[in-house]
Design an enzyme around this catalytic site. Structure first.
Site, PDB file in Angstrom:
ATOM      1  N   ARG A 166      -1.019   1.277  -0.558  1.00 28.44           N
ATOM      2  CA  ARG A 166      -0.427   1.475   0.764  1.00 28.44           C
ATOM      3  C   ARG A 166      -1.459   2.246   1.592  1.00 28.44           C
ATOM      4  O   ARG A 166      -2.278   2.993   1.052  1.00 28.44           O
ATOM      5  CB  ARG A 166       0.873   2.277   0.670  1.00 28.44           C
ATOM      6  CG  ARG A 166       1.942   1.630  -0.188  1.00 28.44           C
ATOM      7  CD  ARG A 166       3.159   2.537  -0.297  1.00 28.44           C
ATOM      8  NE  ARG A 166       4.222   1.913  -1.077  1.00 28.44           N
ATOM      9  CZ  ARG A 166       4.399   2.062  -2.389  1.00 28.44           C
ATOM     10  NH1 ARG A 166       3.560   2.847  -3.076  1.00 28.44           N
ATOM     11  NH2 ARG A 166       5.383   1.460  -3.015  1.00 28.44           N
ATOM     12  N   LYS A 191       5.276   6.318  -3.855  1.00 27.10           N
ATOM     13  CA  LYS A 191       6.618   6.660  -3.388  1.00 27.10           C
ATOM     14  C   LYS A 191       7.458   7.243  -4.517  1.00 27.10           C
ATOM     15  O   LYS A 191       7.382   6.796  -5.662  1.00 27.10           O
ATOM     16  CB  LYS A 191       7.312   5.409  -2.838  1.00 27.10           C
ATOM     17  CG  LYS A 191       6.822   4.982  -1.462  1.00 27.10           C
ATOM     18  CD  LYS A 191       7.655   3.825  -0.937  1.00 27.10           C
ATOM     19  CE  LYS A 191       7.253   3.452   0.475  1.00 27.10           C
ATOM     20  NZ  LYS A 191       8.060   2.314   0.999  1.00 27.10           N
ATOM     21  N   HIS A 259      -0.957  -3.421   6.069  1.00 25.70           N
ATOM     22  CA  HIS A 259      -0.012  -3.586   4.962  1.00 25.70           C
ATOM     23  C   HIS A 259      -0.021  -5.017   4.438  1.00 25.70           C
ATOM     24  O   HIS A 259       0.291  -5.259   3.266  1.00 25.70           O
ATOM     25  CB  HIS A 259       1.398  -3.187   5.397  1.00 25.70           C
ATOM     26  CG  HIS A 259       2.304  -2.898   4.245  1.00 25.70           C
ATOM     27  ND1 HIS A 259       2.111  -1.836   3.386  1.00 25.70           N
ATOM     28  CD2 HIS A 259       3.414  -3.543   3.778  1.00 25.70           C
ATOM     29  CE1 HIS A 259       3.051  -1.826   2.457  1.00 25.70           C
ATOM     30  NE2 HIS A 259       3.850  -2.862   2.675  1.00 25.70           N
ATOM     31  N   ARG A 262      -2.040  -5.451   1.344  1.00 27.54           N
ATOM     32  CA  ARG A 262      -1.338  -5.128   0.082  1.00 27.54           C
ATOM     33  C   ARG A 262      -0.497  -6.325  -0.360  1.00 27.54           C
ATOM     34  O   ARG A 262      -0.469  -6.664  -1.548  1.00 27.54           O
ATOM     35  CB  ARG A 262      -0.469  -3.882   0.298  1.00 27.54           C
ATOM     36  CG  ARG A 262       0.414  -3.493  -0.887  1.00 27.54           C
ATOM     37  CD  ARG A 262       1.070  -2.151  -0.568  1.00 27.54           C
ATOM     38  NE  ARG A 262       2.304  -1.930  -1.289  1.00 27.54           N
ATOM     39  CZ  ARG A 262       2.400  -1.384  -2.503  1.00 27.54           C
ATOM     40  NH1 ARG A 262       1.307  -1.018  -3.136  1.00 27.54           N
ATOM     41  NH2 ARG A 262       3.569  -1.190  -3.068  1.00 27.54           N
ATOM     42  N   HIS A 285       6.144  -0.517  -7.822  1.00 28.98           N
ATOM     43  CA  HIS A 285       7.542  -0.807  -7.525  1.00 28.98           C
ATOM     44  C   HIS A 285       8.430  -0.273  -8.646  1.00 28.98           C
ATOM     45  O   HIS A 285       8.166  -0.507  -9.819  1.00 28.98           O
ATOM     46  CB  HIS A 285       7.767  -2.317  -7.395  1.00 28.98           C
ATOM     47  CG  HIS A 285       7.197  -2.889  -6.137  1.00 28.98           C
ATOM     48  ND1 HIS A 285       6.943  -4.247  -5.972  1.00 28.98           N
ATOM     49  CD2 HIS A 285       6.833  -2.309  -4.969  1.00 28.98           C
ATOM     50  CE1 HIS A 285       6.444  -4.463  -4.768  1.00 28.98           C
ATOM     51  NE2 HIS A 285       6.365  -3.300  -4.143  1.00 28.98           N
ATOM     52  N   TYR A 294       7.482 -11.844  -4.137  1.00 26.54           N
ATOM     53  CA  TYR A 294       6.190 -12.525  -4.064  1.00 26.54           C
ATOM     54  C   TYR A 294       6.223 -13.893  -4.736  1.00 26.54           C
ATOM     55  O   TYR A 294       5.405 -14.754  -4.416  1.00 26.54           O
ATOM     56  CB  TYR A 294       5.097 -11.648  -4.675  1.00 26.54           C
ATOM     57  CG  TYR A 294       4.841 -10.413  -3.848  1.00 26.54           C
ATOM     58  CD1 TYR A 294       4.189 -10.504  -2.619  1.00 26.54           C
ATOM     59  CD2 TYR A 294       5.292  -9.173  -4.266  1.00 26.54           C
ATOM     60  CE1 TYR A 294       3.983  -9.382  -1.844  1.00 26.54           C
ATOM     61  CE2 TYR A 294       5.087  -8.044  -3.491  1.00 26.54           C
ATOM     62  CZ  TYR A 294       4.439  -8.156  -2.281  1.00 26.54           C
ATOM     63  OH  TYR A 294       4.241  -7.050  -1.497  1.00 26.54           O
TER      64      TYR A 294
END
Length: 313
Positions: A166, A191, A259, A262, A285, A294
């Site tokens: 990110r 995150k 972004h 990514r 994730h 994806y």
């Protein structure tokens, strides 16, 4: 003809609605577009109620509404082709009006508050093509006047595409974490405090090394690696602005953002046979379902190629 005669409502409700719209426009200072949308949404709702109840509604009718009445309105709008975002915005306008009536002691907003807004479907990520991604990270289309700034931008973009970072993660790196690193892995705290290992490809390390060589600022190990023109920490808006310039220079779509690199990292790995679980780990994730989007992107791209290339498509 005045607006009052265009609204399917009794005079008491018409007047309350006029007062509500005035407050939206004045006291709350909502944008003109929002006020227009709320006006249209509540007008549609009152028109629905006229048929639903068999007569133009008044304040007493509004006060007696149950959650099922609001759901019936949403169901009708959905049958007419309204999407989840339109339905959600419409419900927000109706809630605002009912809460205004509640504050005036005219009605209870509990019925509409019990109705959940429809969930808007998540849009598919929009990755760049492999050729366009290579152009971006190679520095092609760079418009920076100073060589060190051009090298800095190229290094940041290389990390986004080559390591799947990110933008906040790339700009949060310290010089000690990456300066002089050749190849291998880099530990990233993403995150939710989740730590993951990401690859540092030789081409990425080379781009970072070129930036470090040209950077006019002293890069202490504990300080930010990427610097702004005056030596402070580099801000995301700078990279986003440079990407906008590159879009014009390279004739890239509007979806070509930092972004999107990514997204491209994940999509291109998957397209080359990458394992979905491994890509989940590389992206950081928490849930595999987040990564599974994806697979839809890759399938969509395959179908596009088929439609464009197959003689019988």
């Amino acid at each position: 003809m005045s607006e009052a005669f265009l609204i399917s409502a009794k005079p008491d409700l018409q007047q309350a609605r006029v007062e509500w719209l005035k407050r939206l426009d004045g006291e709350r200072r909502l944008s003109a577009l929002t006020v227009t949308a709320y006006e249209r949404d509540t007008r549609q709702f009152l028109q629905f109620l006229t048929g639903h109840l068999g007569d133009a509604p008044g304040i007493k009718d509004i006060a007696d509404l149950r959650p099922s009445d609001f759901r019936a309105f949403l169901a009708l709008r959905r049958r007419d082709g309204a999407g989840a975002r339109s339905l959600g915005r419409g419900l927000a306008g109706i809630r605002s009006f009912l809460r205004f009536l509640e504050r005036q002691g005219m009605a209870n907003a509990a019925g509409v508050s019990a109705v959940r807004s429809p969930k808007a479907p998540k849009g598919l990520p929009k990755p760049l093509t492999a050729a366009d991604a290579r152009k971006v990270v190679s520095g092609e289309g760079q418009l920076a006047e100073e060589p060190w700034i051009a090298a800095r931008n190229a290094a940041v973009l290389a990390l986004l595409y080559g390591s799947g970072l990110r933008i906040s993660e790339a700009l949060g790196l310290t010089a000690g974490e990456l300066n002089g690193k050749s190849a291998g892995a880099l530990r990233i705290k993403g995150k939710g405090g989740k730590t993951r290992l990401v690859p540092v490809l030789p081409v990425v390390a080379q781009a970072v090394g070129e930036y470090c060589k040209l950077c006019p600022w002293h890069l202490s190990p504990e300080e930010p690696l990427f610097r702004g023109a005056k030596g402070g920490p580099l801000q995301p808006a700078i990279i986003q602005r440079e990407m906008r310039k590159m879009r014009a220079a390279l004739n890239l779509p509007d979806t070509a953002t930092p972004h999107a690199l990514r997204h491209s990292f994940a999509t291109h790995l998957l397209g080359r046979g990458g394992d979905l679980r491994a890509i989940q780990e590389l992206l950081g994730h928490a849930s595999l379902s987040t990564t599974q989007v994806y697979t839809a992107v890759d399938t969509s791209r395959l179908l596009e190629i088929y439609d464009a290339a197959h003689p019988r498509a």
